[in-house]
Design a protein around this motif. Sequence first.
Motif, mmCIF file in Angstrom:
data_model
loop_
_atom_site.group_PDB
_atom_site.id
_atom_site.type_symbol
_atom_site.label_atom_id
_atom_site.label_comp_id
_atom_site.label_asym_id
_atom_site.label_seq_id
_atom_site.Cartn_x
_atom_site.Cartn_y
_atom_site.Cartn_z
ATOM 1 N N LEU A 122 0.737 -0.994 -0.059
ATOM 2 C CA LEU A 122 -0.015 -0.096 0.063
ATOM 3 C C LEU A 122 1.078 1.212 0.141
ATOM 4 C CD1 LEU A 122 -2.952 0.698 0.086
ATOM 5 C CD2 LEU A 122 -2.740 0.570 2.540
ATOM 6 N N GLU A 123 0.647 2.175 -0.869
ATOM 7 C CA GLU A 123 1.579 3.183 -1.080
ATOM 8 C C GLU A 123 1.593 4.232 0.026
ATOM 9 O OE1 GLU A 123 2.601 6.278 -4.743
ATOM 10 O OE2 GLU A 123 2.247 4.134 -5.308
ATOM 11 N N ASP A 124 0.410 4.790 0.232
ATOM 12 C CA ASP A 124 0.485 5.675 1.342
ATOM 13 C C ASP A 124 -0.908 5.671 2.287
ATOM 14 O OD1 ASP A 124 0.603 8.044 2.973
ATOM 15 O OD2 ASP A 124 -0.012 9.728 1.576
ATOM 16 N N PRO A 125 -0.704 4.641 3.092
ATOM 17 C CA PRO A 125 -1.654 4.283 4.027
ATOM 18 C C PRO A 125 -2.198 5.337 5.114
ATOM 19 C CG PRO A 125 0.574 3.393 4.801
ATOM 20 C CD PRO A 125 0.825 4.511 3.613
ATOM 21 N N ALA A 126 -1.513 6.693 5.219
ATOM 22 C CA ALA A 126 -1.803 7.365 6.277
ATOM 23 C C ALA A 126 -3.352 7.591 6.571
ATOM 24 C CB ALA A 126 -1.355 8.818 5.746
ATOM 25 N N SER A 127 -4.279 7.710 5.800
ATOM 26 C CA SER A 127 -5.727 8.076 6.264
ATOM 27 C C SER A 127 -6.176 6.698 6.896
ATOM 28 C CB SER A 127 -6.462 8.549 5.110
ATOM 29 O OG SER A 127 -6.585 7.762 4.036
ATOM 30 N N ILE A 128 -5.883 5.573 6.173
ATOM 31 C CA ILE A 128 -6.408 4.429 6.701
ATOM 32 C C ILE A 128 -5.760 4.091 7.981
ATOM 33 C CG2 ILE A 128 -6.478 1.843 6.111
ATOM 34 C CD1 ILE A 128 -6.217 2.754 3.322
ATOM 35 N N ILE A 129 -4.413 4.248 8.224
ATOM 36 C CA ILE A 129 -4.070 3.791 9.435
ATOM 37 C C ILE A 129 -4.405 4.714 10.477
ATOM 38 C CG2 ILE A 129 -1.562 3.716 10.712
ATOM 39 C CD1 ILE A 129 -0.457 2.579 8.011
ATOM 40 N N GLU A 130 -4.589 5.874 10.217
ATOM 41 C CA GLU A 130 -5.327 6.796 11.178
ATOM 42 C C GLU A 130 -6.467 6.641 11.762
ATOM 43 O OE1 GLU A 130 -4.807 11.313 10.136
ATOM 44 O OE2 GLU A 130 -2.990 10.626 8.880
ATOM 45 N N TRP A 131 -7.360 6.145 10.771
ATOM 46 C CA TRP A 131 -8.737 5.823 11.175
ATOM 47 C C TRP A 131 -8.933 4.814 11.967
ATOM 48 C CZ3 TRP A 131 -11.178 1.198 11.062
ATOM 49 C CH2 TRP A 131 -12.797 1.173 11.308
ATOM 50 N N LYS A 155 9.888 3.290 6.770
ATOM 51 C CA LYS A 155 8.763 2.901 6.260
ATOM 52 C C LYS A 155 7.571 3.716 6.318
ATOM 53 C CE LYS A 155 10.020 -1.919 5.461
ATOM 54 N NZ LYS A 155 9.570 -3.108 5.627
ATOM 55 N N MET A 156 7.741 4.605 7.357
ATOM 56 C CA MET A 156 6.587 5.539 8.035
ATOM 57 C C MET A 156 6.847 6.772 7.697
ATOM 58 S SD MET A 156 4.852 5.477 11.715
ATOM 59 C CE MET A 156 6.274 5.918 12.416
ATOM 60 N N PRO A 157 5.854 7.484 6.604
ATOM 61 C CA PRO A 157 6.323 8.955 6.086
ATOM 62 C C PRO A 157 5.952 9.857 7.578
ATOM 63 C CG PRO A 157 4.336 7.864 4.830
ATOM 64 C CD PRO A 157 4.996 6.952 5.817
ATOM 65 N N ASP A 158 6.814 11.052 7.332
ATOM 66 C CA ASP A 158 6.594 11.801 8.541
ATOM 67 C C ASP A 158 5.257 12.151 8.922
ATOM 68 O OD1 ASP A 158 9.354 11.658 8.821
ATOM 69 O OD2 ASP A 158 9.720 13.556 7.468
ATOM 70 N N HIS A 159 4.263 12.585 7.945
ATOM 71 C CA HIS A 159 3.108 13.200 8.067
ATOM 72 C C HIS A 159 2.248 11.844 8.890
ATOM 73 C CE1 HIS A 159 2.584 11.191 4.182
ATOM 74 N NE2 HIS A 159 1.162 10.962 4.592
ATOM 75 N N LEU A 160 2.552 10.592 8.593
ATOM 76 C CA LEU A 160 1.975 9.666 9.143
ATOM 77 C C LEU A 160 2.344 9.442 10.761
ATOM 78 C CD1 LEU A 160 0.020 7.023 9.504
ATOM 79 C CD2 LEU A 160 1.995 5.574 8.522
ATOM 80 N N GLU A 161 3.608 9.871 10.731
ATOM 81 C CA GLU A 161 4.074 9.615 12.325
ATOM 82 C C GLU A 161 3.472 10.863 13.090
ATOM 83 O OE1 GLU A 161 8.240 9.121 14.794
ATOM 84 O OE2 GLU A 161 8.292 9.250 12.680
ATOM 85 N N ASP A 162 3.206 11.932 12.553
ATOM 86 C CA ASP A 162 2.864 13.060 13.381
ATOM 87 C C ASP A 162 1.432 12.899 13.533
ATOM 88 O OD1 ASP A 162 5.272 14.414 12.892
ATOM 89 O OD2 ASP A 162 4.649 15.839 11.274
ATOM 90 N N ALA A 163 0.649 12.487 12.553
ATOM 91 C CA ALA A 163 -0.749 11.975 12.885
ATOM 92 C C ALA A 163 -0.913 11.027 13.926
ATOM 93 C CB ALA A 163 -1.505 11.510 11.599
ATOM 94 N N LEU A 164 -0.069 10.084 13.892
ATOM 95 C CA LEU A 164 -0.176 9.072 14.835
ATOM 96 C C LEU A 164 0.210 9.324 16.365
ATOM 97 C CD1 LEU A 164 1.296 5.720 12.923
ATOM 98 C CD2 LEU A 164 -0.938 6.248 13.371
ATOM 99 N N LYS A 165 0.945 10.204 16.420
ATOM 100 C CA LYS A 165 1.557 10.815 17.762
ATOM 101 C C LYS A 165 0.009 11.205 18.448
ATOM 102 C CE LYS A 165 6.056 11.491 16.867
ATOM 103 N NZ LYS A 165 7.322 12.569 16.775
ATOM 104 N N LYS A 166 -0.868 11.655 17.778
ATOM 105 C CA LYS A 166 -2.051 12.217 18.328
ATOM 106 C C LYS A 166 -3.168 11.449 18.878
ATOM 107 C CE LYS A 166 -1.942 16.254 15.391
ATOM 108 N NZ LYS A 166 -2.443 16.836 14.157
ATOM 109 N N SER A 167 -2.939 10.126 18.497
ATOM 110 C CA SER A 167 -3.760 8.984 18.882
ATOM 111 C C SER A 167 -3.025 7.833 19.837
ATOM 112 C CB SER A 167 -4.457 8.324 17.371
ATOM 113 O OG SER A 167 -3.483 7.608 17.044
ATOM 114 N N HIS A 168 -1.905 8.417 20.222
ATOM 115 C CA HIS A 168 -1.241 7.433 21.081
ATOM 116 C C HIS A 168 -0.519 8.280 22.207
ATOM 117 C CE1 HIS A 168 -0.933 5.284 17.555
ATOM 118 N NE2 HIS A 168 -0.567 4.089 17.843
ATOM 119 N N GLY A 169 -1.105 7.775 23.560
ATOM 120 C CA GLY A 169 -0.615 8.745 24.613
ATOM 121 C C GLY A 169 0.868 8.494 25.038
ATOM 122 N N HIS A 170 1.469 7.631 24.455
ATOM 123 C CA HIS A 170 2.857 7.428 24.942
ATOM 124 C C HIS A 170 3.787 7.128 23.603
ATOM 125 C CE1 HIS A 170 1.231 6.899 28.635
ATOM 126 N NE2 HIS A 170 2.493 7.454 29.341
#
Length: 187
Positions: A122-131, A155-170
Motif C-alpha cells: 500500500l503506497e500511502d496508508p496514512a488515512s487508513i492507518i489513522e482511522w 517505512k513510515m512517512p513523516d506526516h503519518l508519524e505526526d498524525a499517529l502521535k495524536k492517537s497514542h498517549g505514549h
Amino acid sequence: MKEKIGNLLSENQCTHILYSYHDRNRYLENAVAYVLEGIEKGDSVVLIENERNLNVLFKQLNNHLTSDQLKKIHVISNYDFYQSSGSYHPPAIYEQLTKSITPFLENDIPFRSWTNVEWGTLEDPASIIEWFEEETDRAIHEYDLTIVCAYESVKMPDHLEDALKKSHGHIMTDEDIVISKVYSSTN
C-alpha cells in the motif's frame, strides 16, 4: 528499557504506545522485555508479529519462560491480521482486533498486546492507518487495555508519524518512552 516499560505500565493500566523503531535488534530486545514484563506481572500477551521476527523472539523467550508461561503468549501473524479481508481494510482489521481480544475480555483475563504494524505494498496508508488507530484508541480506553503499535520508522512517512502521535498517549523509540505532547484522547 525494560525498567522504563515496567515503570510506565505500573503507573498506567491503560495506554496506547506508538513505537517508531529504527534498529531491528533493539526492536526485538524491547519486544522481549515487554512480553517478559507482562508475563511476570501475570498478563497474557497477544503478539501480532511477522514470521521472521517471531522466530527470533521465541528463541529468546524460550530461554526465559517456562512452558506454562509460554502458553500465555497468543501469536497472530501480522500478515493474516492486517490482510484478513484480502487487503489493508481498517474495518476488517478492527473486527479482527475485536475478535482477538474478546475471549480475554469475556473471561476477565488480564492481557496486553504488542503489534508490529505492516501494510505491504500500500503506497500511502496514512488515512487508513489513522482511522484504525483512532478506533483502537477508543477500544483501549473502553476496556482499559495496554497496546504497543510498532512501526518501522524508515517505512513510515513523516506526516503519518505526526498524525499517529495524536492517537497514542505514549511515544516509544529504541531507547526511550515518553508521554505524547500532542495526544488527544478519542475517548
